[in-house]
Design a protein around this motif. Structure first.
Motif, PDB file in Angstrom:
ATOM      1  N   THR A  86      72.586 -40.422  52.050  1.00 33.44           N
ATOM      2  CA  THR A  86      72.532 -40.978  53.399  1.00 33.44           C
ATOM      3  C   THR A  86      71.899 -40.023  54.406  1.00 33.44           C
ATOM      4  OG1 THR A  86      74.783 -40.181  53.847  1.00 33.44           O
ATOM      5  CG2 THR A  86      74.558 -42.436  53.056  1.00 33.44           C
ATOM      6  N   THR A  95      73.479 -41.722  62.932  1.00 34.83           N
ATOM      7  CA  THR A  95      74.699 -41.121  63.470  1.00 34.83           C
ATOM      8  C   THR A  95      74.406 -40.497  64.827  1.00 34.83           C
ATOM      9  OG1 THR A  95      74.241 -39.024  62.357  1.00 34.83           O
ATOM     10  CG2 THR A  95      75.577 -40.627  61.161  1.00 34.83           C
ATOM     11  N   HIS A 125      71.696 -45.298  57.547  1.00 36.95           N
ATOM     12  CA  HIS A 125      73.140 -45.078  57.414  1.00 36.95           C
ATOM     13  C   HIS A 125      73.705 -44.390  58.648  1.00 36.95           C
ATOM     14  CE1 HIS A 125      76.774 -42.773  56.458  1.00 36.95           C
ATOM     15  NE2 HIS A 125      77.071 -43.804  55.732  1.00 36.95           N
ATOM     16  N   GLY A 126      74.940 -44.779  58.994  1.00 38.15           N
ATOM     17  CA  GLY A 126      75.685 -43.993  59.961  1.00 38.15           C
ATOM     18  C   GLY A 126      76.134 -44.716  61.213  1.00 38.15           C
ATOM     19  N   ASP A 128      78.250 -46.980  63.696  1.00 40.13           N
ATOM     20  CA  ASP A 128      79.589 -47.563  63.785  1.00 40.13           C
ATOM     21  C   ASP A 128      79.787 -48.062  65.203  1.00 40.13           C
ATOM     22  OD1 ASP A 128      81.342 -45.650  65.442  1.00 40.13           O
ATOM     23  OD2 ASP A 128      80.480 -44.286  63.952  1.00 40.13           O
ATOM     24  N   ALA A 162      78.902 -46.277  58.980  1.00 37.24           N
ATOM     25  CA  ALA A 162      79.459 -44.971  58.624  1.00 37.24           C
ATOM     26  C   ALA A 162      80.653 -45.130  57.705  1.00 37.24           C
ATOM     27  CB  ALA A 162      79.860 -44.215  59.888  1.00 37.24           C
ATOM     28  N   VAL A 475      81.275 -40.889  55.853  1.00 37.09           N
ATOM     29  CA  VAL A 475      81.865 -41.544  57.023  1.00 37.09           C
ATOM     30  C   VAL A 475      81.869 -40.581  58.200  1.00 37.09           C
ATOM     31  CG1 VAL A 475      83.957 -42.620  57.953  1.00 37.09           C
ATOM     32  CG2 VAL A 475      83.243 -43.098  55.604  1.00 37.09           C
ATOM     33  N   THR A 476      82.244 -39.317  57.957  1.00 39.13           N
ATOM     34  CA  THR A 476      82.093 -38.267  58.957  1.00 39.13           C
ATOM     35  C   THR A 476      81.458 -37.058  58.292  1.00 39.13           C
ATOM     36  OG1 THR A 476      84.272 -37.261  58.573  1.00 39.13           O
ATOM     37  CG2 THR A 476      84.146 -39.024  60.228  1.00 39.13           C
TER      38      THR A 476
END
Length: 575
Positions: A86, A95, A125-126, A128, A162, A475-476
């Motif tokens: 990701t 993100t 990706h990322g 939220d 995420a 996720v983080t």
């Protein structure tokens, strides 16, 4: 003379650390000022004079310069292959601070399609809801395919959240996957639709497979390269062990196959080549986010795993089961309704809550009877109660002295479940960096009282439950320093206020969740997790006095040295 061992007969140390804080994280949280490493294990801990007695002419002496030496960090829940896949260039980075709004995501997709031939997939990706300004401002505002369609009419676009529990796609991706008005997902969460019944472009939980299966999967070499990139990042962060929580047939299409069967083979290849620079414990994943008990049992019984050549470096520990979803999707199974209504549900196959609960219990019973450790993804309080009840029933039906089953995430762990976990010697793996990331927006879904309580570290520790911490990367970001700070402060990311102060824990307790107790989760506390004589020299150094650092400032400490079994895997130039 036989039996008269002198210090001169002991091999000289390879490494000696002096002039700093040495946090052993032993049962008494002993603090020393020096430590020696010989042949990959801790040879001495004490003051400078005691430890320097183990030095020889070829011993390397590392001046800690007032910094802190502590056990290597054991991230107890980290998707190593998925994290690597990701990250750019293998995926668009969605993100913060790369994106902070739906408009930012659209801009990133617009730029990406210019570089990709028409008809080929664009993957990111990322994102939220808490990181997208429009959605954070209005909890009813979800991203849709119509946001993406104007800038990507000729490219299918798939954007992983995420959390891994939601996917955002455009119309071209829905068409490529054959998802339309009458398509339903394999779980209760399903395909999100608008008022007319048309898919919005958001797929949750098991329904994500409908589109994931249409995306070409990376090669095993690409997955190996992704793991290699993850290992390099973890070394720089002081992470020396992690749990890869779910590899198997159930993950063959999850996260672009990053949870698939061949990822375990990639780990074996890295071990064989001497490139596995962290210790990895694996949970098998027989079935995915939506499964029946029958499928789980059939697949698990067909899995045959050969032990690795070095079980201390790579070991299969047990199995993972998905029991429910996540609060931000309103798919965690809750006793009380969400703000706006609904309780969520188990994601196990079945037509009623009773059937689904029975199916979940059968999965746990079968894995327990097979002698495996069981880690169950469970976030809602009602789901957690069902999981812990099933743990207790399985243990009663076939007693095992040291099963070490655990709840994964345990967001809304209840008092009754804590009591049962403690009584049976089971555990819970919590996620402080997710708490830091979503603390503000959770109030819109579960209300301020439950949001403040979420991940009740203080209550769980006081109840005698073994608690471990993990980042759930990707996720983080897998930053234990932010995790420790959050556990000590319960600080919400955006508002600056303190949430759930009654759940704050002390530094020693927070570090144990990442070291000694994480080693317990791995069945490895006898040989790793603390800096005691005879244990492996998995360690890291930060460039400040951790005991004297304000919790707000812990994330700013630099990791300047990391070793696994005494082998240096990261070293900042100044050391």
């Amino acid at each position: 003379m036989e039996g008269n061992t002198t210090l001169a007969a002991v091999p000289p140390a390879d490494l000696v650390f002096v002039d700093g804080r040495v946090l052993t994280v032993d049962a008494d949280f002993t603090v020393a000022s020096a430590l020696a490493v010989t042949d990959g294990v801790v040879a001495a801990v004490g003051d400078r004079a005691e430890v320097m007695a183990h030095a020889g002419p070829r011993t390397r002496v590392v001046d800690l310069r007032g910094g802190t030496l502590l056990p290597g960090i054991n991230d107890a829940h980290l998707h190593g292959c998925a994290f690597g896949l990701t990250r750019p260039p293998l995926s668009l980075d969605l993100t913060p601070p790369a994106v902070r709004s739906v408009a930012d995501v659209v801009r990133a997709v617009r730029e990406a399609v210019r570089e990709v031939p028409a008809g080929e997939w664009v993957v990111g990706h990322g994102w939220d809801l808490s990181s997208l300004a429009e959605c954070a401002a209005d909890p009813h505002r979800l991203p849709t395919r119509r946001d993406l369609d104007p800038v990507s009419p000729d490219h299918p676009v798939l954007l992983f959240s995420a959390s891994g529990h939601a996917t955002w796609v455009n119309s071209a991706a829905l068409a490529r996957a054959g998802v339309g008005r009458h398509t339903t997902g394999p779980s209760g969460a399903g395909v999100v639709t608008d008022g007319s019944g048309e898919p919005t472009g958001i797929l949750q939980e098991g329904a994500q497979d409908l589109v994931h299966r249409a995306v070409p999967l990376p090669s095993r070499q690409a997955k190996t390269d992704a793991i290699r990139a993850t290992l390099a990042t973890l070394a720089r962060l002081g992470v020396t062990s992690y749990t890869e929580p779910g590899l198997g047939p159930g993950g063959d299409v999850l996260m672009r196959g990053a949870l698939g069967q061949d990822v375990l083979t990639a780990y074996r290849d890295l071990l064989e080549r001497g490139e596995l620079t962290a210790r990895v414990g694996v949970l098998l994943l027989p079935s995915g986010m939506a499964s029946t008990a029958e499928e789980f049992v059939r697949v698990l019984d067909g899995l045959h795993v050969t032990p690795s050549a070095d079980p201390r470096r790579l070991a299969v520990l047990g199995v993972k089961i998905f029991a429910d979803g996540i609060p931000l999707n309103r798919t965690s199974w809750m006793h009380e309704p969400y703000v706006g209504g609904g309780h969520g549900a188990l994601c196990v196959g079945g037509h009623t809550d009773g059937e689904r609960t029975a199916g979940l219990a059968e999965m746990i019973r079968h894995a327990h009877a097979a002698g495996l450790q069981v880690g169950v993804h469970a976030t809602g309080d009602r789901c957690i109660d069902a999981v812990v009840d099933a743990f207790a029933a399985a243990a009663a039906g076939r007693p095992r002295p040291d099963a070490r089953h655990y709840v994964i995430h345990g967001d809304f762990l209840t008092a009754r479940s804590m009591k049962l976990l403690a009584e049976h010697g089971f555990g819970v793996n919590m996620n402080p960096t997710i708490k830091w990331a979503v603390a503000d927006i959770e109030e819109e879904f579960v209300g301020p009282r439950r949001a403040a309580y979420e991940w009740p570290y203080r209550d769980a520790l006081d109840a005698g439950v073994r608690v471990t911490s993990g980042s759930d990367a990707p996720v983080t970001f897998p930053d234990w320093r932010q995790g420790v700070s959050t556990m000590m402060l319960r600080k919400a990311r955006g508002s600056g206020r303190v949430s759930g102060a009654d759940q704050r824990i002390r530094l020693a307790e927070a570090l144990r969740t990442y070291t000694a107790d994480a080693a317990w989760q791995d069945f490895a506390e006898d040989w790793k997790g603390t800096l005691e004589v005879g244990k492996v020299a998995d360690l890291c150094v930060v460039d400040g006095d951790l005991l004297a650092t304000d919790p707000h400032d812990i994330p700013g400490l630099d990791v300047v040295f990391t070793a696994v079994g005494g082998e240096v895997v990261h070293e900042a130039p100044a050391v």
